[in-house]
Design an enzyme around this catalytic site. Sequence first.
Site, PDB file in Angstrom:
ATOM      1  N   ASN A  11      62.555  73.804  -8.827  1.00 39.55           N
ATOM      2  CA  ASN A  11      62.810  75.066  -8.146  1.00 39.55           C
ATOM      3  C   ASN A  11      62.894  76.187  -9.195  1.00 39.55           C
ATOM      4  O   ASN A  11      63.709  76.129 -10.117  1.00 39.55           O
ATOM      5  CB  ASN A  11      64.111  74.972  -7.352  1.00 39.55           C
ATOM      6  CG  ASN A  11      64.359  76.198  -6.498  1.00 39.55           C
ATOM      7  OD1 ASN A  11      64.231  77.324  -6.951  1.00 39.55           O
ATOM      8  ND2 ASN A  11      64.754  75.982  -5.253  1.00 39.55           N
ATOM      9  N   ARG A  22      64.917  92.987 -15.492  1.00 39.12           N
ATOM     10  CA  ARG A  22      64.171  94.007 -16.243  1.00 39.12           C
ATOM     11  C   ARG A  22      62.823  94.221 -15.561  1.00 39.12           C
ATOM     12  O   ARG A  22      62.497  93.561 -14.586  1.00 39.12           O
ATOM     13  CB  ARG A  22      63.967  93.560 -17.701  1.00 39.12           C
ATOM     14  CG  ARG A  22      65.250  93.382 -18.501  1.00 39.12           C
ATOM     15  CD  ARG A  22      65.901  94.709 -18.860  1.00 39.12           C
ATOM     16  NE  ARG A  22      65.050  95.524 -19.707  1.00 39.12           N
ATOM     17  CZ  ARG A  22      64.984  95.424 -21.046  1.00 39.12           C
ATOM     18  NH1 ARG A  22      65.723  94.513 -21.679  1.00 39.12           N
ATOM     19  NH2 ARG A  22      64.200  96.216 -21.734  1.00 39.12           N
ATOM     20  N   HIS A  47      62.211  79.447  -3.081  1.00 39.94           N
ATOM     21  CA  HIS A  47      62.952  79.846  -1.880  1.00 39.94           C
ATOM     22  C   HIS A  47      62.955  81.375  -1.855  1.00 39.94           C
ATOM     23  O   HIS A  47      63.867  82.016  -2.378  1.00 39.94           O
ATOM     24  CB  HIS A  47      64.377  79.301  -1.939  1.00 39.94           C
ATOM     25  CG  HIS A  47      65.170  79.512  -0.689  1.00 39.94           C
ATOM     26  ND1 HIS A  47      66.131  78.632  -0.260  1.00 39.94           N
ATOM     27  CD2 HIS A  47      65.154  80.502   0.243  1.00 39.94           C
ATOM     28  CE1 HIS A  47      66.680  79.070   0.861  1.00 39.94           C
ATOM     29  NE2 HIS A  47      66.095  80.216   1.176  1.00 39.94           N
ATOM     30  N   ARG A  49      63.835  84.596  -0.561  1.00 39.60           N
ATOM     31  CA  ARG A  49      64.760  85.178   0.406  1.00 39.60           C
ATOM     32  C   ARG A  49      64.272  86.574   0.822  1.00 39.60           C
ATOM     33  O   ARG A  49      63.535  87.233   0.075  1.00 39.60           O
ATOM     34  CB  ARG A  49      66.168  85.249  -0.185  1.00 39.60           C
ATOM     35  CG  ARG A  49      66.746  83.858  -0.450  1.00 39.60           C
ATOM     36  CD  ARG A  49      68.131  83.936  -1.085  1.00 39.60           C
ATOM     37  NE  ARG A  49      68.612  82.594  -1.413  1.00 39.60           N
ATOM     38  CZ  ARG A  49      69.237  81.787  -0.568  1.00 39.60           C
ATOM     39  NH1 ARG A  49      69.469  82.197   0.667  1.00 39.60           N
ATOM     40  NH2 ARG A  49      69.640  80.592  -0.942  1.00 39.60           N
ATOM     41  N   HIS A  54      65.357  87.024  -6.075  1.00 46.55           N
ATOM     42  CA  HIS A  54      64.760  86.223  -7.157  1.00 46.55           C
ATOM     43  C   HIS A  54      63.266  86.079  -6.898  1.00 46.55           C
ATOM     44  O   HIS A  54      62.484  86.899  -7.378  1.00 46.55           O
ATOM     45  CB  HIS A  54      65.482  84.885  -7.365  1.00 46.55           C
ATOM     46  CG  HIS A  54      66.030  84.231  -6.134  1.00 46.55           C
ATOM     47  ND1 HIS A  54      65.245  83.812  -5.088  1.00 46.55           N
ATOM     48  CD2 HIS A  54      67.315  83.910  -5.796  1.00 46.55           C
ATOM     49  CE1 HIS A  54      66.002  83.251  -4.166  1.00 46.55           C
ATOM     50  NE2 HIS A  54      67.269  83.299  -4.544  1.00 46.55           N
ATOM     51  N   GLU A  78      60.858  76.819   0.560  1.00 49.87           N
ATOM     52  CA  GLU A  78      62.083  76.705   1.349  1.00 49.87           C
ATOM     53  C   GLU A  78      62.405  78.048   1.995  1.00 49.87           C
ATOM     54  O   GLU A  78      62.049  79.101   1.467  1.00 49.87           O
ATOM     55  CB  GLU A  78      63.271  76.323   0.454  1.00 49.87           C
ATOM     56  CG  GLU A  78      63.143  75.015  -0.260  1.00 49.87           C
ATOM     57  CD  GLU A  78      64.359  74.731  -1.121  1.00 49.87           C
ATOM     58  OE1 GLU A  78      64.502  73.581  -1.550  1.00 49.87           O
ATOM     59  OE2 GLU A  78      65.165  75.665  -1.374  1.00 49.87           O
ATOM     60  N   THR A 113      73.986  81.104  -1.544  1.00 50.39           N
ATOM     61  CA  THR A 113      73.168  79.928  -1.796  1.00 50.39           C
ATOM     62  C   THR A 113      73.257  79.023  -0.571  1.00 50.39           C
ATOM     63  O   THR A 113      74.151  79.185   0.259  1.00 50.39           O
ATOM     64  CB  THR A 113      73.629  79.175  -3.060  1.00 50.39           C
ATOM     65  OG1 THR A 113      72.696  78.132  -3.374  1.00 50.39           O
ATOM     66  CG2 THR A 113      75.021  78.570  -2.876  1.00 50.39           C
ATOM     67  N   HIS A 204      70.390  70.012  -4.310  1.00 51.39           N
ATOM     68  CA  HIS A 204      71.505  70.949  -4.474  1.00 51.39           C
ATOM     69  C   HIS A 204      72.528  70.358  -5.443  1.00 51.39           C
ATOM     70  O   HIS A 204      73.216  69.385  -5.135  1.00 51.39           O
ATOM     71  CB  HIS A 204      72.203  71.323  -3.162  1.00 51.39           C
ATOM     72  CG  HIS A 204      72.825  72.697  -3.230  1.00 51.39           C
ATOM     73  ND1 HIS A 204      72.141  73.854  -2.911  1.00 51.39           N
ATOM     74  CD2 HIS A 204      74.044  73.102  -3.631  1.00 51.39           C
ATOM     75  CE1 HIS A 204      72.920  74.897  -3.090  1.00 51.39           C
ATOM     76  NE2 HIS A 204      74.088  74.466  -3.534  1.00 51.39           N
ATOM     77  N   HIS A 228      68.833  75.059 -10.333  1.00 57.50           N
ATOM     78  CA  HIS A 228      69.836  75.704 -11.190  1.00 57.50           C
ATOM     79  C   HIS A 228      70.124  74.900 -12.456  1.00 57.50           C
ATOM     80  O   HIS A 228      70.051  75.432 -13.567  1.00 57.50           O
ATOM     81  CB  HIS A 228      71.128  75.920 -10.393  1.00 57.50           C
ATOM     82  CG  HIS A 228      72.172  76.679 -11.142  1.00 57.50           C
ATOM     83  ND1 HIS A 228      72.284  78.054 -11.088  1.00 57.50           N
ATOM     84  CD2 HIS A 228      73.143  76.258 -11.990  1.00 57.50           C
ATOM     85  CE1 HIS A 228      73.286  78.437 -11.865  1.00 57.50           C
ATOM     86  NE2 HIS A 228      73.827  77.380 -12.417  1.00 57.50           N
TER      87      HIS A 228
END
Length: 255
Positions: A11, A22, A47, A49, A54, A78, A113, A204, A228
């Site tokens: 991910n 930036r 993912h 959003r 991100h 996702e 999250t 996760h 992560h």
Amino acid sequence: MAYPPTALSVNLNKVALVRNTRHLGIPSVTRAATLCLQAGAQGITVHPRPDERHIRASDVYDLAALMQAWPDREFNIEGNPFQNLMGFVRDLRQQGLPLHQCTFVPDSAGQFTSDHGWDLAHDGARLRDLIAQAQALGVRVSLFMDADATTIAGARDVGADRVELYTEPYAAGWGTGQQAEQLARFARAAQAAREVGLGINAGHDLNRDNLTAFLTEVTGVQEVSIGHALIADALELGYAATVRDYLRCIGDASE
């Protein structure tokens, strides 16, 4: 029963999160994907959003274009199908770009999250049609689910191909007196999925410490999606070494 090795899907959300601080375009999401794929990752996950904090829409299309050069790997998107996910599914397939799997996640628009699975008693009827739409476009559908053996079969009832077990409760219990209980709970959920013919993914807060034990006890997991922890490790070790070590953790579970 022997199962095929678990696939690792990386991910890349956190790579995009750093880039977005930036306006320089670095670190590059597509470069990160390339390095992870070269190191042996079997897939890439994003993912996107609605607020694009991100992964941006442009990243989705750039990565899909990149994946054309990796026909033996998988691209997984996702998201909440009641928000922006289905737009990506339709657009990618209309453009003939790769999309192998979409994972339906019940996030609210501003959610920090993913932190829970679907309540199929509440959302199952609405999901059924969207699952069928994605499958008609040739896309596998996985539902993000809590590890509750009593509700897993409902994912098959609404037409899903797989479930992705939400593993944060296991990760939170790792190294505590809850570890064995959580492993048993996830093993029961995986068994319930297999009994109704569902494929099994997981994700996760999985990391290099807890991954092998999870896959050893929770058998038949076809894919883990890790972001992560893997990207945090890559800050120290580099993408290639990190991916190879996660693949080692997966391999250790099958020995």
